[in-house]
Scaffold this motif. Structure first.
Motif, PDB file in Angstrom:
ATOM      1  N   ARG A 127     -66.259  12.756  12.625  1.00 34.85           N
ATOM      2  CA  ARG A 127     -65.829  14.066  12.138  1.00 34.85           C
ATOM      3  C   ARG A 127     -66.285  15.201  13.041  1.00 34.85           C
ATOM      4  O   ARG A 127     -65.996  16.357  12.757  1.00 34.85           O
ATOM      5  CB  ARG A 127     -66.364  14.282  10.723  1.00 34.85           C
ATOM      6  CG  ARG A 127     -65.586  13.479   9.684  1.00 34.85           C
ATOM      7  CD  ARG A 127     -66.315  13.348   8.371  1.00 34.85           C
ATOM      8  NE  ARG A 127     -65.443  12.747   7.359  1.00 34.85           N
ATOM      9  CZ  ARG A 127     -65.173  11.443   7.282  1.00 34.85           C
ATOM     10  NH1 ARG A 127     -65.690  10.606   8.166  1.00 34.85           N
ATOM     11  NH2 ARG A 127     -64.372  10.971   6.339  1.00 34.85           N
ATOM     12  N   ASP A 128     -66.993  14.877  14.097  1.00 29.65           N
ATOM     13  CA  ASP A 128     -67.540  15.930  14.954  1.00 29.65           C
ATOM     14  C   ASP A 128     -67.102  15.797  16.410  1.00 29.65           C
ATOM     15  O   ASP A 128     -67.715  16.363  17.302  1.00 29.65           O
ATOM     16  CB  ASP A 128     -69.065  15.927  14.875  1.00 29.65           C
ATOM     17  CG  ASP A 128     -69.667  14.570  15.256  1.00 29.65           C
ATOM     18  OD1 ASP A 128     -68.900  13.621  15.466  1.00 29.65           O
ATOM     19  OD2 ASP A 128     -70.904  14.482  15.328  1.00 29.65           O
ATOM     20  N   LEU A 129     -66.041  15.032  16.653  1.00 30.31           N
ATOM     21  CA  LEU A 129     -65.549  14.896  18.018  1.00 30.31           C
ATOM     22  C   LEU A 129     -64.496  15.960  18.303  1.00 30.31           C
ATOM     23  O   LEU A 129     -63.763  16.381  17.412  1.00 30.31           O
ATOM     24  CB  LEU A 129     -64.925  13.514  18.236  1.00 30.31           C
ATOM     25  CG  LEU A 129     -65.862  12.309  18.143  1.00 30.31           C
ATOM     26  CD1 LEU A 129     -65.063  11.036  18.338  1.00 30.31           C
ATOM     27  CD2 LEU A 129     -66.964  12.396  19.185  1.00 30.31           C
ATOM     28  N   TRP A 130     -64.419  16.393  19.565  1.00 28.45           N
ATOM     29  CA  TRP A 130     -63.374  17.331  19.935  1.00 28.45           C
ATOM     30  C   TRP A 130     -62.080  16.553  20.117  1.00 28.45           C
ATOM     31  O   TRP A 130     -62.007  15.583  20.864  1.00 28.45           O
ATOM     32  CB  TRP A 130     -63.712  18.055  21.236  1.00 28.45           C
ATOM     33  CG  TRP A 130     -62.625  19.013  21.638  1.00 28.45           C
ATOM     34  CD1 TRP A 130     -62.467  20.296  21.195  1.00 28.45           C
ATOM     35  CD2 TRP A 130     -61.526  18.751  22.524  1.00 28.45           C
ATOM     36  NE1 TRP A 130     -61.337  20.861  21.749  1.00 28.45           N
ATOM     37  CE2 TRP A 130     -60.745  19.938  22.558  1.00 28.45           C
ATOM     38  CE3 TRP A 130     -61.121  17.653  23.265  1.00 28.45           C
ATOM     39  CZ2 TRP A 130     -59.594  20.050  23.334  1.00 28.45           C
ATOM     40  CZ3 TRP A 130     -59.967  17.752  24.028  1.00 28.45           C
ATOM     41  CH2 TRP A 130     -59.214  18.942  24.068  1.00 28.45           C
ATOM     42  N   LEU A 131     -61.053  16.973  19.401  1.00 31.38           N
ATOM     43  CA  LEU A 131     -59.742  16.364  19.507  1.00 31.38           C
ATOM     44  C   LEU A 131     -58.712  17.483  19.665  1.00 31.38           C
ATOM     45  O   LEU A 131     -58.759  18.467  18.916  1.00 31.38           O
ATOM     46  CB  LEU A 131     -59.421  15.527  18.269  1.00 31.38           C
ATOM     47  CG  LEU A 131     -60.298  14.278  18.079  1.00 31.38           C
ATOM     48  CD1 LEU A 131     -60.115  13.705  16.681  1.00 31.38           C
ATOM     49  CD2 LEU A 131     -59.955  13.220  19.122  1.00 31.38           C
ATOM     50  N   PRO A 132     -57.805  17.371  20.616  1.00 29.77           N
ATOM     51  CA  PRO A 132     -56.877  18.468  20.898  1.00 29.77           C
ATOM     52  C   PRO A 132     -56.109  18.959  19.677  1.00 29.77           C
ATOM     53  O   PRO A 132     -55.898  20.158  19.504  1.00 29.77           O
ATOM     54  CB  PRO A 132     -55.931  17.862  21.951  1.00 29.77           C
ATOM     55  CG  PRO A 132     -56.741  16.815  22.617  1.00 29.77           C
ATOM     56  CD  PRO A 132     -57.628  16.241  21.544  1.00 29.77           C
ATOM     57  N   LEU A 178     -54.661  12.754  10.944  1.00 30.76           N
ATOM     58  CA  LEU A 178     -53.664  12.604  12.005  1.00 30.76           C
ATOM     59  C   LEU A 178     -54.317  12.513  13.379  1.00 30.76           C
ATOM     60  O   LEU A 178     -53.847  11.773  14.259  1.00 30.76           O
ATOM     61  CB  LEU A 178     -52.683  13.775  11.975  1.00 30.76           C
ATOM     62  CG  LEU A 178     -51.422  13.589  11.133  1.00 30.76           C
ATOM     63  CD1 LEU A 178     -50.644  14.887  11.053  1.00 30.76           C
ATOM     64  CD2 LEU A 178     -50.549  12.477  11.684  1.00 30.76           C
ATOM     65  N   ALA A 179     -55.407  13.248  13.568  1.00 36.96           N
ATOM     66  CA  ALA A 179     -56.133  13.163  14.834  1.00 36.96           C
ATOM     67  C   ALA A 179     -56.737  11.776  15.014  1.00 36.96           C
ATOM     68  O   ALA A 179     -56.748  11.235  16.124  1.00 36.96           O
ATOM     69  CB  ALA A 179     -57.226  14.234  14.878  1.00 36.96           C
ATOM     70  N   TRP A 180     -57.235  11.180  13.933  1.00 36.44           N
ATOM     71  CA  TRP A 180     -57.738   9.805  14.023  1.00 36.44           C
ATOM     72  C   TRP A 180     -56.625   8.866  14.447  1.00 36.44           C
ATOM     73  O   TRP A 180     -56.815   8.012  15.322  1.00 36.44           O
ATOM     74  CB  TRP A 180     -58.290   9.358  12.670  1.00 36.44           C
ATOM     75  CG  TRP A 180     -59.580   9.991  12.274  1.00 36.44           C
ATOM     76  CD1 TRP A 180     -60.540  10.515  13.104  1.00 36.44           C
ATOM     77  CD2 TRP A 180     -60.063  10.186  10.937  1.00 36.44           C
ATOM     78  NE1 TRP A 180     -61.585  11.018  12.365  1.00 36.44           N
ATOM     79  CE2 TRP A 180     -61.325  10.828  11.046  1.00 36.44           C
ATOM     80  CE3 TRP A 180     -59.567   9.881   9.672  1.00 36.44           C
ATOM     81  CZ2 TRP A 180     -62.086  11.157   9.919  1.00 36.44           C
ATOM     82  CZ3 TRP A 180     -60.319  10.214   8.558  1.00 36.44           C
ATOM     83  CH2 TRP A 180     -61.570  10.834   8.678  1.00 36.44           C
ATOM     84  N   VAL A 181     -55.456   9.008  13.841  1.00 38.16           N
ATOM     85  CA  VAL A 181     -54.332   8.129  14.178  1.00 38.16           C
ATOM     86  C   VAL A 181     -53.933   8.314  15.639  1.00 38.16           C
ATOM     87  O   VAL A 181     -53.754   7.332  16.379  1.00 38.16           O
ATOM     88  CB  VAL A 181     -53.129   8.408  13.250  1.00 38.16           C
ATOM     89  CG1 VAL A 181     -51.888   7.666  13.745  1.00 38.16           C
ATOM     90  CG2 VAL A 181     -53.452   8.005  11.819  1.00 38.16           C
TER      91      VAL A 181
END
Length: 240
Positions: A127-132, A178-181
């Motif tokens: 839950r704390d990673l940078w994702l575009p 959606l970012a996880w997917v």
């Protein structure tokens, strides 16, 4: 004075006893590791957490072609399973139409992950990673327009689910799913895009080459014997 000193000594000893007897705080990764041990049908990988974060580690050396991880397809999040789910059928009945998400299978997987997957798996997701997708302020310049369009489509899909009683959370948690997917799903043969427990904890690069040529993903089982289908990660090269 003696009574006060005795009371302070008692409180100090009582606090030490509580500290000594208190079990270590449970980590989400531990519950997920237990779940993965229960569903895994092959391979030599396990999930663990160290100072650099959570990841997939090998319990022995492997050669090219060896199975690193194998899990049942039934334990994976798939678009077919999402389409057959009771919650989606109820939402489509309420809407009077089939759901045709703007983000395609990615939205199906995101909704199914949060609604249907084992809670221990979801709780272990980062839950704390940078994702575009989640960075509304400074997306990469080369893909800002595409990300903005994807984000708008994602919001429209969440609005449809919300309107028909099937949203798996608020808009922020929906974007996170959606970012996880988008960062963790893999192509698994004719099953298409899937989220496989454990495979999503291997080092990922992007959907075109998610494992940076270290692993390959394929479907197992099926065939003439009709054995249960599985998702397998194979070593693409020796790893020690």
């Amino acid at each position: 004075m003696r009574a006060t000193a005795a009371l302070l000594l008692y409180l100090s000893q009582h606090a030490k006893a509580l500290t000594a007897s208190a079990p270590p705080a449970a980590r989400p990764i531990d519950a997920f590791a237990a779940y993965l041990d229960a569903v895994q049908v092959g391979g030599c990988a396990r999930v663990d957490e160290d100072a650099t974060g959570c990841g997939l580690t090998l319990t022995k050396n492997v050669n090219a072609g060896d199975v690193v991880l194998e899990v049942p397809l039934s334990a994976c999040v798939t678009a077919d399973a999402a389409r057959a789910s009771d919650w989606l059928r109820a939402a489509e009945a309420a809407a009077g139409e089939e759901w045709d998400p703007w983000c395609g299978d990615a939205s199906l997987l995101a909704a199914s992950l949060v609604r249907d997957a084992d809670p221990a798996w979801v709780a272990a997701m980062p839950r704390d990673l940078w994702l575009p997708l989640l960075d509304v302020n400074e997306p990469p310049a080369c893909s800002a327009r595409d990300l903005a369009a994807f984000r708008d489509n994602a919001d429209d899909d969440h609005a449809w689910l919300s309107e028909h009683g099937a949203a798996p959370g608020d808009l922020e948690s929906w974007r996170l799913a959606l970012a996880w997917v988008s960062s963790r799903a893999v192509e698994a043969g004719d099953a298409g895009l899937v989220l496989a427990p454990g495979a999503d904890f291997a080092d990922h690069d992007d959907l075109l080459d998610p494992f940076d040529e270290a692993l390959t993903c394929e479907l197992g089982g099926g065939g003439l014997l009709r054995t249960p289908r599985t998702v397998k990660l194979l070593a693409a090269r020796p790893q020690r």
